[in-house]
Design an enzyme around this catalytic site. Structure first.
Site, PDB file in Angstrom:
ATOM      1  N   ASP A 236      17.851 -13.168 -18.393  1.00  0.00           N
ATOM      2  CA  ASP A 236      17.960 -14.691 -18.531  1.00  0.00           C
ATOM      3  C   ASP A 236      18.013 -15.079 -20.110  1.00  0.00           C
ATOM      4  O   ASP A 236      17.418 -14.452 -20.983  1.00  0.00           O
ATOM      5  CB  ASP A 236      16.412 -15.206 -18.020  1.00  0.00           C
ATOM      6  CG  ASP A 236      15.872 -16.731 -18.335  1.00  0.00           C
ATOM      7  OD1 ASP A 236      16.892 -17.120 -17.351  1.00  0.00           O
ATOM      8  OD2 ASP A 236      15.649 -17.293 -18.332  1.00  0.00           O
TER       9      ASP A 236
ATOM     10  N   GLN B 133       5.966 -19.458 -23.759  1.00  0.00           N
ATOM     11  CA  GLN B 133       6.421 -18.563 -23.920  1.00  0.00           C
ATOM     12  C   GLN B 133       6.773 -18.408 -25.276  1.00  0.00           C
ATOM     13  O   GLN B 133       7.434 -19.057 -25.649  1.00  0.00           O
ATOM     14  CB  GLN B 133       8.034 -19.336 -23.325  1.00  0.00           C
ATOM     15  CG  GLN B 133       7.508 -19.384 -21.780  1.00  0.00           C
ATOM     16  CD  GLN B 133       8.922 -20.303 -21.199  1.00  0.00           C
ATOM     17  OE1 GLN B 133       8.996 -21.233 -21.196  1.00  0.00           O
ATOM     18  NE2 GLN B 133       9.871 -19.465 -19.930  1.00  0.00           N
TER      19      GLN B 133
ATOM     20  N   ASP C 160       6.657 -22.077 -15.572  1.00  0.00           N
ATOM     21  CA  ASP C 160       8.404 -22.012 -15.863  1.00  0.00           C
ATOM     22  C   ASP C 160       8.892 -21.907 -15.005  1.00  0.00           C
ATOM     23  O   ASP C 160       9.940 -20.991 -14.764  1.00  0.00           O
ATOM     24  CB  ASP C 160       9.310 -21.436 -17.603  1.00  0.00           C
ATOM     25  CG  ASP C 160      10.954 -22.360 -17.662  1.00  0.00           C
ATOM     26  OD1 ASP C 160      11.108 -23.256 -16.602  1.00  0.00           O
ATOM     27  OD2 ASP C 160      10.552 -22.160 -18.178  1.00  0.00           O
TER      28      ASP C 160
ATOM     29  N   ASP D 298      18.259 -24.317 -11.744  1.00  0.00           N
ATOM     30  CA  ASP D 298      18.539 -25.111 -12.465  1.00  0.00           C
ATOM     31  C   ASP D 298      18.669 -26.170 -12.110  1.00  0.00           C
ATOM     32  O   ASP D 298      19.589 -26.603 -11.606  1.00  0.00           O
ATOM     33  CB  ASP D 298      18.689 -24.423 -14.007  1.00  0.00           C
ATOM     34  CG  ASP D 298      18.384 -24.260 -14.679  1.00  0.00           C
ATOM     35  OD1 ASP D 298      16.665 -25.228 -15.157  1.00  0.00           O
ATOM     36  OD2 ASP D 298      18.496 -23.797 -15.593  1.00  0.00           O
TER      37      ASP D 298
ATOM     38  N   HIS E  20      12.122 -14.436 -24.363  1.00  0.00           N
ATOM     39  CA  HIS E  20      10.292 -14.319 -24.891  1.00  0.00           C
ATOM     40  C   HIS E  20       9.712 -14.024 -23.499  1.00  0.00           C
ATOM     41  O   HIS E  20       9.885 -12.898 -22.284  1.00  0.00           O
ATOM     42  CB  HIS E  20       9.825 -15.906 -24.554  1.00  0.00           C
ATOM     43  CG  HIS E  20      11.219 -16.385 -23.402  1.00  0.00           C
ATOM     44  ND1 HIS E  20      12.152 -17.604 -23.050  1.00  0.00           N
ATOM     45  CD2 HIS E  20      10.381 -16.730 -22.270  1.00  0.00           C
ATOM     46  CE1 HIS E  20      12.313 -17.908 -21.998  1.00  0.00           C
ATOM     47  NE2 HIS E  20      11.298 -17.365 -21.321  1.00  0.00           N
TER      48      HIS E  20
ATOM     49  N   GLU F 104      23.125 -14.914 -17.826  1.00  0.00           N
ATOM     50  CA  GLU F 104      22.520 -15.904 -17.625  1.00  0.00           C
ATOM     51  C   GLU F 104      22.862 -17.574 -18.780  1.00  0.00           C
ATOM     52  O   GLU F 104      22.237 -16.866 -19.783  1.00  0.00           O
ATOM     53  CB  GLU F 104      21.423 -16.270 -16.713  1.00  0.00           C
ATOM     54  CG  GLU F 104      20.915 -17.666 -16.828  1.00  0.00           C
ATOM     55  CD  GLU F 104      20.038 -18.757 -17.359  1.00  0.00           C
ATOM     56  OE1 GLU F 104      20.348 -19.743 -18.125  1.00  0.00           O
ATOM     57  OE2 GLU F 104      19.728 -18.159 -18.618  1.00  0.00           O
TER      58      GLU F 104
END
Length: 658
Positions: A296, A264, A153, A408, A196, A338
């Site tokens: 994050d 994750q 990811d 992103d 995660h 974030e």
């Protein structure tokens, strides 16, 4: 009785004591070998931040667990404080004396992947001169901690928070880079994934091996009863390639919560041991010289049945407590949230109510980013004005991170109620933006790619570099100089809004050169199913070497952006403590932004259309700017004979008193 203890007793007599004696005793024991001045400094910080730490823990854990965890965290903070490099301790002192360092108008961020910008961590260090030329004071290097093998990811499936990706370098290299950046006036920003870890992380591996202690680090269920109950109200983040929010693991023989991807695993923040682990990681990274931690996926950290398990109140208690631990050990470190969430939830990540100014210091202004793209597509500033005007005011001690692009995709966070207030359909407007930026809408020059189409909601997110979304490929293919001018104009006005809002504007790597989509994004193994890699190209240093050639799109964009950055750095009006206001519009195609700084007002006017637009001259006098100067051009701003100020297509004016 030591001088330190006498000083503490004096503070208690003056009602300055904030941490209880038992907590100070723990600190005294941990710092017994430290010089008296360091013990005094730590004690003062403990008094200052203990209440925030204890209140934050109490919002998540039982009184017994909160007390025990608080004591463990004091020992942890003391050890990190002792291990801190003297140069970093000096930085702590500087930042304590100037807590608004990140709010200054000369702040400029730059975000890039290490391998795509410099090849390695050492290679990034070789490019510091380029960053200084642009005016960068804040460098965000995308995930570089060791990820799982294969698809990770984009690095957000972390297998080890304490080592660096082997092909990029070592932790020693990271420390060296942080030092070199600091000496050059640039703060290093790294990602810390809070929601995660990778399935291959040590915690997950121990859980899969049958260690019950580590199994409690994760949400695991023996059957689908609870997962199905949660799923009734949970959205899907990646419906195309990772549907659902739970994955059955053969080793665990259980379902595990996996919000993002099957590899994750969401961690269980209700477990005090998980909090302690992350506090330890934060202090470890801080002592390498990292100055800003991007938290994050922070919105997803706490789970609650019957909700979407985003933006839960406990998220802010957890962040407050983590920040307090950091402030006690290393106050130079700043938290960045974030949180790509809806407009009404966004400001909470900077602190509202009891958390006012106590959680993240800076946060992404996702709403501004979305509204800039909306204005450019619709040539209409009214929806943006309404949405921005109705955002709650952020604490004056915090700052927004403003941006046009990031690593992103772009999700169209258009609030349905905001749209309805203007007689629009939020769903229809989101569909229009997806059509426009994917090039489907008639007349659109954009070359974006649809990412994660959700047939249930109709949502389509968009990938693509800023220049591509603004039509650069189309202009070049048609050899249309007028179209090229409009592309540069759209990039100019968009970045003027990003730079003019206040806070920390961040340039996405390549935007300064008007880089377009990477057409070969799918060629790299592991990238073929994720078209976000189209806006994550490698830096073409041969093109960057010609950045002063004003005859090319790259040279024009570099010159435009560098000029805006230079002007911004000299304007105290753009200090982040001053809130941006949206006055009434006089033309639907012109967005006004007003800043009321003690040195005087600043009115910004942005023409988001491809035609000439006007602004009434008498409104300049209304804001005390009858004899205003446009700081971008240096020209006086005076109404014409008909009483209006005229703005060319995609113009930006930053007007201050003459």
């Amino acid at each position: 009785m030591t001088g330190f203890t006498r000083g503490r007793n004096l503070r208690q007599n003056e009602t300055m004591r904030r941490a209880p004696e038992s907590v100070h005793a723990i600190a005294d024991e941990a710092l017994a070998a430290a010089p008296a001045d360091l013990r005094e400094t730590f004690g003062l910080r403990l008094d200052r931040w203990w209440a925030d730490l204890r209140d934050g823990l109490a919002g998540v854990y039982s009184p017994e667990d909160a007390d025990g965890l608080g004591e463990r965290l004091v020992r942890l903070a003391a050890a990190a404080f002792l291990a801190r490099d003297p140069e970093l301790r000096r930085l702590d002192a500087e930042r304590t004396l100037a807590p608004d360092w990140f709010q200054q108008s000369d702040m400029l961020g730059y975000a890039a992947y290490t391998d795509r910008f410099g090849g390695t961590i050492a290679g990034v260090q070789d490019k510091i001169g380029y960053l200084q030329e642009l005016g960068v004071t804040y460098l965000h290097l995308m995930p570089l901690l060791r990820p799982r093998p294969g698809d990770s990811d984009g690095g957000y499936a972390v297998a080890d928070y304490r080592t660096v990706r082997e092909d990029l370098g070592t932790v020693a290299d990271l420390t060296t880079l942080a030092t070199a950046l600091r000496h050059s006036g640039i703060s290093l920003v790294l990602d810390l994934v809070l929601n995660h870890v990778a399935r291959e992380h040590e915690w997950a591996e121990k859980a899969r091996a049958g260690d019950e202690r580590y199994r409690e680090y994760f949400y695991t269920y023996p059957d689908r009863t609870m997962p199905d109950a949660y799923e009734r109200t949970l959205p899907e983040v990646f419906p195309d390639f990772a549907p659902g929010n739970f994955t059955f693991d053969d080793d665990l023989k259980a379902w595990v919560w996996t919000t993002f991807n099957s590899f994750q695993w969401d961690v269980k923040w209700t477990n005090p041991d998980v909090f302690y682990e992350y506090a330890d990681i934060i202090l470890f990274l801080a002592n390498t010289g990292v100055q800003v931690l991007r938290l994050d996926a922070i919105a997803f950290m706490f789970k609650r049945l019957g909700t979407n398990s985003q933006n839960q109140p406990e998220v802010h208690f957890i962040t407050q407590a983590l920040r307090a631990v950091s402030r006690i050990a290393c106050p130079a470190v700043t938290f960045k949230a974030e949180a790509i969430v809806g407009p009404t939830d966004l400001v909470h990540y900077l602190g509202q109510g009891n958390h006012h100014g106590k959680v993240s210091d800076i946060a992404y202004h996702n709403t501004l980013m979305v509204q800039i793209w909306s204005m450019l597509a619709a040539r209409d500033a009214r929806p943006a004005a309404y949405a921005l005007r109705n955002l709650p005011v952020a604490p004056s001690t915090t700052a927004w991170v403003t941006y046009l692009r990031c690593h992103d995709d772009i999700g169209w966070a258009i609030d349905d109620d905001d749209a309805a207030a203007l007689g629009l359909s939020g769903r229809d407007h989101r569909a229009f933006l997806s059509d426009y930026y994917s090039g489907v809408f008639p007349g659109s020059p954009a070359r974006g790619l649809v990412f994660q189409y959700n047939p249930a909601t109709g949502d389509r997110r968009i990938s693509g570099m800023a220049a591509s979304l603004n039509g650069l490929e189309s202009a070049i293919e048609q050899n249309d100089s007028a179209a090229l001018d409009l592309v540069i104009g759209r990039m100019f006005v968009a970045y003027a809004m990003v730079l003019g809002w206040g806070g920390i504007p961040v340039v996405w790597m390549g935007d300064e050169l008007a880089l377009t989509n990477d057409l070969h994004w799918a060629d790299e193994p592991g990238h073929e199913n994720d078209n976000r890699w189209t806006h994550r190209p490698s830096m073409p240093w041969d093109l960057a070497a010609r950045r002063t050639d004003g005859t090319t799109p790259a040279g024009r964009m570099f010159g435009v952006l560098r000029h805006l950055i230079g002007v911004r750095s000299g304007l105290p009006h753009l200090h982040a403590s001053v809130a941006a206001e949206i006055p009434a519009l006089s033309d639907p195609g012109v967005l006004p932004v007003l800043r009321r700084h003690p040195v005087g007002p600043m009115l910004q006017l942005y023409n988001v259309t491809d035609s000439w637009r006007s602004w009434p001259g008498d409104r300049l006098a209304e804001f005390g700017l009858a004899d205003g100067i446009d700081q971008i051009s240096g020209d006086a701003v005076r109404p014409g004979d008909e009483g209006n100020v005229w703005l060319p297509p995609y113009a930006a004016l930053w007007i201050t008193a003459g």
